[in-house]
Design an enzyme around this catalytic site. Structure first.
Site, short mmCIF file in Angstrom:
data_model
loop_
_atom_site.label_atom_id
_atom_site.label_comp_id
_atom_site.label_asym_id
_atom_site.label_seq_id
_atom_site.Cartn_x
_atom_site.Cartn_y
_atom_site.Cartn_z
N CYS A 149 0.80 -1.23 0.00
CA CYS A 149 0.00 0.00 0.00
C CYS A 149 0.84 1.28 0.00
O CYS A 149 0.51 2.24 -0.71
CB CYS A 149 -0.98 -0.01 1.17
SG CYS A 149 -0.29 -0.63 2.70
N HIS A 241 -2.42 6.66 4.02
CA HIS A 241 -0.98 6.74 4.25
C HIS A 241 -0.48 8.09 3.70
O HIS A 241 -0.72 8.42 2.53
CB HIS A 241 -0.25 5.62 3.50
CG HIS A 241 -0.46 4.25 4.10
ND1 HIS A 241 -1.16 4.02 5.27
CD2 HIS A 241 -0.02 3.02 3.66
CE1 HIS A 241 -1.14 2.72 5.53
NE2 HIS A 241 -0.48 2.09 4.58
N1 LIG Z 1 -4.52 -5.71 5.87
C1 LIG Z 1 -4.10 -4.89 4.93
O1 LIG Z 1 -4.41 -3.70 4.93
C2 LIG Z 1 -3.24 -5.42 3.84
C3 LIG Z 1 -2.74 -4.52 2.96
C4 LIG Z 1 -2.03 -5.00 1.88
C5 LIG Z 1 -1.81 -6.35 1.73
N2 LIG Z 1 -2.27 -7.24 2.61
C6 LIG Z 1 -2.09 -8.67 2.34
O2 LIG Z 1 -3.36 -9.25 2.02
C7 LIG Z 1 -3.46 -10.55 2.56
C8 LIG Z 1 -4.64 -10.64 3.51
O3 LIG Z 1 -4.46 -9.75 4.61
P1 LIG Z 1 -5.61 -9.59 5.71
O4 LIG Z 1 -5.18 -8.49 6.61
O5 LIG Z 1 -6.94 -9.52 5.05
O6 LIG Z 1 -5.49 -10.99 6.49
P2 LIG Z 1 -6.61 -11.77 7.35
O7 LIG Z 1 -7.65 -10.83 7.84
O8 LIG Z 1 -5.88 -12.59 8.34
O9 LIG Z 1 -7.32 -12.73 6.27
C9 LIG Z 1 -6.65 -13.84 5.75
C10 LIG Z 1 -7.60 -14.61 4.82
O10 LIG Z 1 -6.87 -15.75 4.34
C11 LIG Z 1 -7.71 -16.89 4.55
N3 LIG Z 1 -6.90 -18.10 4.73
C12 LIG Z 1 -6.07 -18.42 5.76
N4 LIG Z 1 -5.55 -19.67 5.58
C13 LIG Z 1 -6.08 -20.15 4.42
C14 LIG Z 1 -5.96 -21.36 3.71
N5 LIG Z 1 -5.18 -22.37 4.16
N6 LIG Z 1 -6.65 -21.51 2.57
C15 LIG Z 1 -7.45 -20.52 2.11
N7 LIG Z 1 -7.62 -19.32 2.74
C16 LIG Z 1 -6.93 -19.14 3.88
C17 LIG Z 1 -8.50 -16.58 5.79
O11 LIG Z 1 -9.63 -17.43 5.90
P3 LIG Z 1 -10.31 -17.78 7.34
O12 LIG Z 1 -11.15 -16.59 7.72
O13 LIG Z 1 -11.12 -18.98 7.02
O14 LIG Z 1 -9.21 -18.04 8.31
C18 LIG Z 1 -8.87 -15.13 5.50
O15 LIG Z 1 -9.94 -15.08 4.59
C19 LIG Z 1 -2.12 -10.85 3.22
O16 LIG Z 1 -1.31 -11.54 2.32
C20 LIG Z 1 -1.57 -9.45 3.52
O17 LIG Z 1 -0.16 -9.45 3.58
C21 LIG Z 1 -3.00 -6.79 3.67
#
Ligand SMILES: NC(=O)c1ccc[n+]([C@@H]2O[C@H](COP(=O)([O-])OP(=O)(O)OC[C@H]3O[C@@H](n4cnc5c(N)ncnc54)[C@H](OP(=O)(O)O)[C@@H]3O)[C@@H](O)[C@H]2O)c1
Length: 350
Positions: A149, A241
């Site tokens: 981001c 940001h």
């Molecule tokens: N948060 C941000 O602002 C942000 C910004 C840029 C990039 N990212 C990236 O985007 C991604 C998601 O971030 P997030 O903050 O949304 O994380 P999060 O809230 O922890 O969500 C993770 C997701 O992945 C799923 N998941 C976990 N293990 C899995 C598996 N074995 N098979 C299939 N799905 C699985 C989870 O499903 P369950 O609910 O079933 O556990 C959930 O839907 C990450 O790679 C992160 O680095 C995040």
């Protein structure tokens, strides 16, 4: 009216997944029909499997979908990925191999040589890497990614200056707490405080920006030779940001030239009028105390980058401020715009 393209979300129950769900509502080209997540959530209705953390109510059309296992099968061809980084590598590859276009928000594949790391206004030609990827890996589908981001904000602010020859960049970020996902940083740590460390963020900004501002050279990206030094901080702001940027430019333009470059910047998404493209990707704000996250970040549906306070820099040539919406332009909106660019290039099939 043209039939909308069915799409799915890998990792739909997480924070970024929810941003995708929200951003895709009412999309004129894409119709969200499929949601996938881990076995903690599968076989449950999306409304039961998901703790909705965003403003507004969970969209009704999605609430009733059953959460599916993230395995190729009866799944839409276009998939947005918001999966936990610990599992994204293999699952995204399996879908790409099975013929899906995976538009990923995860960091896993960003720096791979044949994977486009896209900001559609900055490097739309890098999409040609999809063909290199398909022939090299023997995939019927493929993976395209959007940057971290804070890197999106930096590269959109720098893109208008690329013709002046960018040689060195210093950037200091003030990053919103929503960028850390949920529950993110403990409230006792972030309230009335600044945390001067975000794991791996500085490294990502420094390397990803060289790839994004680099040139497509037939079958690979020739990285931009500029040197970037990033310092990243988490601040008590909910969304947006903010980055202070000093830049050295080899052709030594005047301040009016730089201002004209910001104001005149348009690119392929604007020419093609892609549905999520802001009318002006970089908006220069003339008030001396703008942009500000609380007042400006939601403008242009969160898809533009706001720039201000352009002035001479006693160390480099110019310094200025940039602001962008981290969860929209830096995550879900970025990936949806990538998919729109891919569709406009005929890369999503018919
Ligand atoms: N948060 C941000 O602002 C942000 C910004 C840029 C990039 N990212 C990236 O985007 C991604 C998601 O971030 P997030 O903050 O949304 O994380 P999060 O809230 O922890 O969500 C993770 C997701 O992945 C799923 N998941 C976990 N293990 C899995 C598996 N074995 N098979 C299939 N799905 C699985 C989870 O499903 P369950 O609910 O079933 O556990 C959930 O839907 C990450 O790679 C992160 O680095 C995040």
């Amino acid at each position: 009216m043209q039939k909308r393209i069915e799409v799915g979300i890998l990792g739909a129950t997480g924070m970024v997944g929810q941003h995708f769900v929200k951003f895709l509502q009412g999309h004129p080209w894409f119709d969200l029909k499929w949601v996938g997540a881990s076995d903690r959530s599968t076989k449950r209705r999306y409304a039961e499997a998901t703790s909705w953390r965003l403003g507004g109510v969970m969209p009704e059309a999605v609430a009733g979908l059953t959460v599916e296992e993230c395995k190729p099968g009866n799944v839409p061809r276009l998939l947005f990925s918001a999966m936990d980084a610990s599992v994204a590598t293999d699952i995204e590859r399996a879908f790409a191999n099975a013929g899906h276009a995976v538009v990923s928000n995860s960091r896993n594949h960003r720096m791979e040589l044949d994977v486009p790391l896209l900001v559609p206004e900055v490097n739309p030609d890098h999409l040609k890497l999809m063909l290199v990827q398909r022939s090299g890996r023997g995939w019927k589908g493929g993976i395209a990614t959007n940057p971290n981001c804070s890197t999106v904000v930096l590269t959109m602010a720098l893109a208008p200056l690329k013709p002046f020859g960018i040689t060195r960049v210093l950037v200091t970020t003030m990053q919103a707490i929503s960028g850390a996902g949920y529950p993110g940083v403990a409230s006792m740590d972030i309230n009335a405080n600044i945390i001067p460390f975000i794991s791996n963020e500085e490294e990502k900004m420094e390397s990803e920006s060289q790839k994004i501002l680099g040139d497509f050279a037939g079958d690979h990206i020739r990285y931009h030779p500029m040197k970037v030094s990033a310092q990243c901080n988490r601040v008590p702001v909910v969304d947006g940001h903010t980055e202070t940027i000093s830049v050295e430019l080899s052709s030594k333009p005047s301040i009016d030239d730089v201002l004209a470059a910001f104001n005149g910047f348009r690119s392929v998404p604007q020419e093609r009028q892609l549905p999520s493209a802001p009318t002006r990707p970089v908006i220069y704000m003339t008030d001396k105390d703008r942009p500000q996250p609380r007042r400006d970040v939601e403008r242009e549906h969160g898809m533009a980058v706001f720039v201000g306070r352009l002035r001479p820099c006693p160390v480099f040539d110019f310094k200025f401020l940039a602001l962008g919406h981290n969860t929209v332009r830096g995550a879900a909106g970025a990936a949806v715009l990538n998919a729109e660019l891919m569709h406009s290039e005929g890369l999503l099939g018919s």
